[in-house]
Design an enzyme around this catalytic site. Sequence first.
Site, short mmCIF file in Angstrom:
data_model
loop_
_atom_site.label_atom_id
_atom_site.label_comp_id
_atom_site.label_asym_id
_atom_site.label_seq_id
_atom_site.Cartn_x
_atom_site.Cartn_y
_atom_site.Cartn_z
N GLU A 150 0.86 -1.18 0.00
CA GLU A 150 0.00 0.00 0.00
C GLU A 150 0.90 1.23 0.00
O GLU A 150 2.11 1.10 -0.14
CB GLU A 150 -0.93 -0.01 1.23
CG GLU A 150 -0.24 0.10 2.58
CD GLU A 150 0.41 -1.21 3.03
OE1 GLU A 150 -0.15 -2.27 2.72
OE2 GLU A 150 1.49 -1.16 3.65
N ASP A 151 0.31 2.39 0.18
CA ASP A 151 1.06 3.64 0.20
C ASP A 151 1.61 3.94 1.59
O ASP A 151 1.10 3.42 2.57
CB ASP A 151 0.14 4.79 -0.19
CG ASP A 151 0.20 5.08 -1.67
OD1 ASP A 151 0.66 4.21 -2.42
OD2 ASP A 151 -0.21 6.19 -2.06
N ARG A 152 2.60 4.81 1.64
CA ARG A 152 3.09 5.27 2.93
C ARG A 152 1.96 5.90 3.76
O ARG A 152 1.86 5.69 4.95
CB ARG A 152 4.20 6.32 2.71
CG ARG A 152 4.81 6.86 3.99
CD ARG A 152 5.61 8.13 3.71
NE ARG A 152 6.79 7.84 2.90
CZ ARG A 152 7.96 7.49 3.41
NH1 ARG A 152 8.13 7.42 4.70
NH2 ARG A 152 8.98 7.24 2.63
N LYS A 161 -4.97 3.27 -7.00
CA LYS A 161 -4.98 4.62 -7.59
C LYS A 161 -5.33 4.57 -9.08
O LYS A 161 -6.05 5.42 -9.58
CB LYS A 161 -3.62 5.28 -7.38
CG LYS A 161 -3.42 5.69 -5.94
CD LYS A 161 -2.14 6.43 -5.73
CE LYS A 161 -2.19 7.16 -4.39
NZ LYS A 161 -0.89 7.70 -4.02
#
Length: 341
Positions: free
Chosen positions: A163-165, A289
């Site tokens: 996943e993203d930070r 995204k």
Amino acid sequence: MDATDEMAERTRREVRAYEFRTFAVGITLPEGVQEREDELRSELRLKGNETVKTQAARLVASGVVRSTRKRVDKARPDLSVLADFGTGEVSVSSRPAFFYGRYSKPAGVSQRRLLCPECRGGGCQKCGGTGFDRKPSVEEALRRKIGEFTGSERMIFTWLGSEDRESRVFPPGRPFVVEVKSPKKRRIPTRFGARVKRGLVSVSSGRTLPSKPVTLPPFRFLTRIKARAAANITPEGLRELRARFRRAEVTFERPGNRPAFKKVYSVAASAKGKALVIDAELDGGLPVKRFVSGELVSPSVSEVLKTEVGCRTFDICRVKEKGGFRFTEVARNKEKDQVAP
Ligand SMILES: [Zn+2]
């Protein structure tokens, strides 16, 4: 053979640092011993399996068994001892440990530890010589904690997706497997927490795996997406999203690679003007995204709503594995080999 007691004593000293149940002893003989034994055996026509090497190994091993009450297991020992009768040195390595767990994390923590942007891994003043970025990561936190549990700093992580930070990962968390090389201790708690600058990385559902998994299971995940559209979203648009993405297949174009076909299991969304909150259940490997923006993914949220939509943040609410891990069965294969002619 005079040296076997001494070598057994050295071995006992070396293995004291490890927690283990079983071990095996290998021997390195001094230069020329093997050749002289072969000559002797052929000259005197000696038969039988016992050699200088196997006898020395047996004597060292039984010396260790007597004082430690541990078992010899040649097929799959916890500890492998190499006693060098030439140099008098004893070296010990332990079988790698494989651990499965699930992590959850707050926003602002990346999954992997990243290389120091200054020195790109070489080690400099900025990163304190480590070569790694000082920003908090799940990997760095787990390395520190698992290092404390096992007495090893050598680990290889495998993650079931990422996943993203800025994404939060909620319990029960995202699965991972870590291989710990030459651990001194083999037990890792089933749940534990590791502090990071911005909060706590917590691990749960931990268990020790029998060996290295050969395949990772496919998975799907539930995510809550906060997005923003270029135009106001209508109730019809929201209904269309829900209907269009009920067990739908989407195509993910991967430049230089064959396209991937991924499932979208469900999408539910609410909107306030241009702001959207989307709850989606997606196949692992489908980038969130891009699923929103439509870049390389079709159909997408943007495509269905007929307006440009950008994902701001997404959290991971749940990761579901489809089926378990598969392992090579080391011990069983060995036995089969032995009965085979
Ligand atoms: Zn650096």
